[in-house]
Write a protein that holds these residues in place. Structure first.
Motif, PDB file in Angstrom:
ATOM      1  N   GLN A  98       3.011  13.951  -2.444  1.00  0.00           N
ATOM      2  CA  GLN A  98       3.176  12.542  -2.769  1.00  0.00           C
ATOM      3  C   GLN A  98       3.582  11.823  -1.497  1.00  0.00           C
ATOM      4  O   GLN A  98       4.615  12.128  -0.918  1.00  0.00           O
ATOM      5  N   GLU A  99       2.752  10.923  -1.054  1.00  0.00           N
ATOM      6  CA  GLU A  99       3.014  10.233   0.206  1.00  0.00           C
ATOM      7  C   GLU A  99       3.766   8.939  -0.032  1.00  0.00           C
ATOM      8  O   GLU A  99       3.582   8.277  -1.058  1.00  0.00           O
ATOM      9  N   THR A 100       4.589   8.586   0.943  1.00  0.00           N
ATOM     10  CA  THR A 100       5.320   7.320   0.845  1.00  0.00           C
ATOM     11  C   THR A 100       4.359   6.163   1.119  1.00  0.00           C
ATOM     12  O   THR A 100       3.446   6.287   1.931  1.00  0.00           O
TER      13      THR A 100
END
Length: 102
Positions: A98-100
């Motif tokens: 999960q990328e910011t």
């Protein structure tokens, strides 16, 4: 450079009499995976500090398709077949990065 977006976490409980052989073989599997597969970025082998028969693998891949490719390799099939009787239990988790937000 491409970055991994998919990971695998595997916990093995190894039969005590097969622990040393399993560790030797899984370390070879880790080396083969990173060396032979473009989509495999990392393959760490960790042993539980309190129970040396618990072995944890943390593997990162370019994506889920790269993991599927890993599972189709000859070295994966050979590893799985060779260690099958050495393993008391195994759990596998599929993890997606999960990328910011930018």
């Amino acid at each position: 450079m491409k970055h991994p977006s998919f990971a695998i976490a595997v916990t093995f409980e190894i039969k005590p009499e097969h622990r040393d052989a399993f560790l030797q073989r899984v370390l070879q599997q880790a080396s083969d995976s990173v060396r032979l597969e473009d989509g495999c970025f990392q393959f760490d082998v960790l042993v539980d500090e309190d129970n040396p028969n618990i072995v944890f693998l943390y593997e990162t891949y370019a994506d889920a398709a790269a993991f599927d490719t890993h599972r189709a390799t000859d070295h994966f099939a050979d590893f799985s077949q060779q260690v099958a009787d050495w393993v008391a239990s195994k759990t596998l988790r599929r993890l997606v990065l999960q990328e910011t937000p930018s």
